[in-house]
Design a protein around this motif. Structure first.
Motif, PDB file in Angstrom:
ATOM      1  N   SER A  26      15.534 -12.250 -31.847  1.00 62.97           N
ATOM      2  CA  SER A  26      14.580 -13.027 -31.046  1.00 62.97           C
ATOM      3  C   SER A  26      14.921 -13.003 -29.564  1.00 62.97           C
ATOM      4  O   SER A  26      14.028 -13.055 -28.710  1.00 62.97           O
ATOM      5  CB  SER A  26      14.532 -14.472 -31.547  1.00 62.97           C
ATOM      6  OG  SER A  26      15.806 -15.079 -31.464  1.00 62.97           O
ATOM      7  N   TRP A  27      16.214 -12.895 -29.233  1.00 57.73           N
ATOM      8  CA  TRP A  27      16.607 -12.858 -27.823  1.00 57.73           C
ATOM      9  C   TRP A  27      16.146 -11.551 -27.170  1.00 57.73           C
ATOM     10  O   TRP A  27      15.676 -11.556 -26.018  1.00 57.73           O
ATOM     11  CB  TRP A  27      18.116 -13.010 -27.697  1.00 57.73           C
ATOM     12  CG  TRP A  27      18.606 -14.361 -28.094  1.00 57.73           C
ATOM     13  CD1 TRP A  27      19.246 -14.680 -29.254  1.00 57.73           C
ATOM     14  CD2 TRP A  27      18.471 -15.575 -27.372  1.00 57.73           C
ATOM     15  NE1 TRP A  27      19.530 -16.022 -29.291  1.00 57.73           N
ATOM     16  CE2 TRP A  27      19.071 -16.601 -28.153  1.00 57.73           C
ATOM     17  CE3 TRP A  27      17.907 -15.909 -26.138  1.00 57.73           C
ATOM     18  CZ2 TRP A  27      19.119 -17.930 -27.734  1.00 57.73           C
ATOM     19  CZ3 TRP A  27      17.953 -17.239 -25.727  1.00 57.73           C
ATOM     20  CH2 TRP A  27      18.546 -18.220 -26.509  1.00 57.73           C
ATOM     21  N   ALA A  28      16.289 -10.435 -27.889  1.00 54.93           N
ATOM     22  CA  ALA A  28      15.825  -9.148 -27.360  1.00 54.93           C
ATOM     23  C   ALA A  28      14.309  -9.166 -27.185  1.00 54.93           C
ATOM     24  O   ALA A  28      13.776  -8.665 -26.180  1.00 54.93           O
ATOM     25  CB  ALA A  28      16.235  -8.016 -28.305  1.00 54.93           C
ATOM     26  N   TYR A  29      13.613  -9.741 -28.152  1.00 56.79           N
ATOM     27  CA  TYR A  29      12.155  -9.857 -28.051  1.00 56.79           C
ATOM     28  C   TYR A  29      11.766 -10.634 -26.798  1.00 56.79           C
ATOM     29  O   TYR A  29      10.909 -10.202 -26.009  1.00 56.79           O
ATOM     30  CB  TYR A  29      11.619 -10.571 -29.303  1.00 56.79           C
ATOM     31  CG  TYR A  29      10.122 -10.777 -29.301  1.00 56.79           C
ATOM     32  CD1 TYR A  29       9.269  -9.848 -29.895  1.00 56.79           C
ATOM     33  CD2 TYR A  29       9.560 -11.904 -28.706  1.00 56.79           C
ATOM     34  CE1 TYR A  29       7.899 -10.032 -29.886  1.00 56.79           C
ATOM     35  CE2 TYR A  29       8.195 -12.097 -28.686  1.00 56.79           C
ATOM     36  CZ  TYR A  29       7.362 -11.170 -29.286  1.00 56.79           C
ATOM     37  OH  TYR A  29       6.001 -11.367 -29.259  1.00 56.79           O
ATOM     38  N   ALA A  30      12.408 -11.792 -26.592  1.00 52.80           N
ATOM     39  CA  ALA A  30      12.083 -12.632 -25.440  1.00 52.80           C
ATOM     40  C   ALA A  30      12.415 -11.934 -24.126  1.00 52.80           C
ATOM     41  O   ALA A  30      11.648 -12.017 -23.157  1.00 52.80           O
ATOM     42  CB  ALA A  30      12.836 -13.956 -25.540  1.00 52.80           C
ATOM     43  N   ALA A  31      13.546 -11.230 -24.080  1.00 54.93           N
ATOM     44  CA  ALA A  31      13.944 -10.552 -22.850  1.00 54.93           C
ATOM     45  C   ALA A  31      12.919  -9.508 -22.436  1.00 54.93           C
ATOM     46  O   ALA A  31      12.483  -9.460 -21.274  1.00 54.93           O
ATOM     47  CB  ALA A  31      15.318  -9.904 -23.038  1.00 54.93           C
ATOM     48  N   TRP A  32      12.497  -8.670 -23.371  1.00 50.86           N
ATOM     49  CA  TRP A  32      11.505  -7.651 -23.042  1.00 50.86           C
ATOM     50  C   TRP A  32      10.144  -8.266 -22.724  1.00 50.86           C
ATOM     51  O   TRP A  32       9.388  -7.740 -21.894  1.00 50.86           O
ATOM     52  CB  TRP A  32      11.397  -6.629 -24.173  1.00 50.86           C
ATOM     53  CG  TRP A  32      12.501  -5.622 -24.121  1.00 50.86           C
ATOM     54  CD1 TRP A  32      13.615  -5.559 -24.901  1.00 50.86           C
ATOM     55  CD2 TRP A  32      12.611  -4.543 -23.182  1.00 50.86           C
ATOM     56  NE1 TRP A  32      14.411  -4.504 -24.518  1.00 50.86           N
ATOM     57  CE2 TRP A  32      13.823  -3.859 -23.471  1.00 50.86           C
ATOM     58  CE3 TRP A  32      11.808  -4.088 -22.134  1.00 50.86           C
ATOM     59  CZ2 TRP A  32      14.238  -2.752 -22.741  1.00 50.86           C
ATOM     60  CZ3 TRP A  32      12.235  -2.985 -21.404  1.00 50.86           C
ATOM     61  CH2 TRP A  32      13.423  -2.330 -21.718  1.00 50.86           C
TER      62      TRP A  32
END
Length: 278
Positions: free
Chosen positions: A170-176
């Protein structure tokens, strides 16, 4: 929910209402929200090397969410052009969970329990009360853009829920998502760019950049809280930002905070909290 998690969620609510207050208080709100998006995107880009790449199936959700976030940015700017923070913010934030609940009932055939029905009724009643408070502009210039802002919030909330699950992290999703949101605001800004509206390295710009960072921190806190506590209570407590926004508008923007507006904000907050517990 432990006391420290509750404290974090309340802090996130204050941060979210605060960056909206910064946006409302700016003289050039498109400039402000563009800088906010760029600052959040830049901060996210710093984190990307330490995160995995989201799974391929999640990118369609990221792109859809980016489109809705751009629409959200523009609608928020339009809303704050004519309405008070203490009216626009509760309507936009309160209508979102109501629309998600109604959409789940219509599209997914979910049954609405008594708490959900009470939440919908309270949000509708609170919005009606705030509509009566919508002075300084016509109803169509204040409430309608705020409700449409709520529609975009509801849309990207559902899409991000699906996308983050499909991303593997979820953190990678939010970052992108934040990176692409910042990049997507470039053509919007370029479309209305003139020598007078160029990005300026001045106090309002630095304040907007701080607001963008604050918005990212607020989002990160809610995501963190949701990973260690049930999402329902976290979402419900997060709606306290509705009342915080009304108080900030009164303290820093010179907005009225009569008992009718305060009661309407509290009704929206309680209704949204009921919907968050569903």
């Amino acid at each position: 929910m432990s006391p420290w998690v509750a404290g974090l969620v309340l802090f996130s609510a204050v941060l979210h209402a605060s960056w909206n207050a910064l946006l409302k208080g700016g003289s050039d709100r498109l400039h402000s929200i563009t800088v906010m998006a760029w600052a959040a995107g830049l901060a996210s880009a710093v984190c990307v090397p330490f995160l995995p790449v989201p799974y391929a199936e999640s990118w369609v959700y990221i792109l859809l969410s980016v489109a809705l976030h751009v629409a959200y940015n523009l609608l928020l700017v339009a809303s704050y052009r004519h309405g008070d923070l203490g009216v626009i913010y509760p309507v936009a934030r309160g209508s979102s969970p109501m629309l998600v609940a109604a959409g789940a009932a219509v599209v997914a055939g979910e049954r609405l329990d008594i708490i959900t029905l009470a939440g919908i009724a309270l949000v509708c009643g609170g919005i009606f009360g705030l509509a009566r408070e919508a002075r300084g502009g016509k109803l169509s210039q204040v409430i309608v853009p705020a409700v449409l802002t709520g529609v975009t919030i509801a849309g990207y909330t559902v899409i991000d829920g699906l996308g983050s699950r499909a991303s593997g992290n979820s953190w990678a999703y939010a970052a992108w998502l934040f990176i692409l949101n910042g990049l997507s605001m470039i053509p919007v800004w370029a479309w209305r760019w003139t020598a007078e509206t160029r990005i300026r390295l001045d106090t309002p710009t630095l304040r907007s950049a701080a607001g963008g960072t604050v918005s990212l921190v607020a989002y990160a806190i809610v995501i963190s809280a949701a990973t260690i506590s049930p999402m329902g209570p976290v979402s419900a407590l997060r709606e306290s930002s509705v009342v915080v926004a009304a108080v900030l508008g009164w303290l820093f923007l010179g907005e009225r905070l009569g008992w009718r507006r305060l009661v309407a904000c509290l009704v929206v907050a309680v209704g949204a909290a009921c919907l968050g517990l569903r």
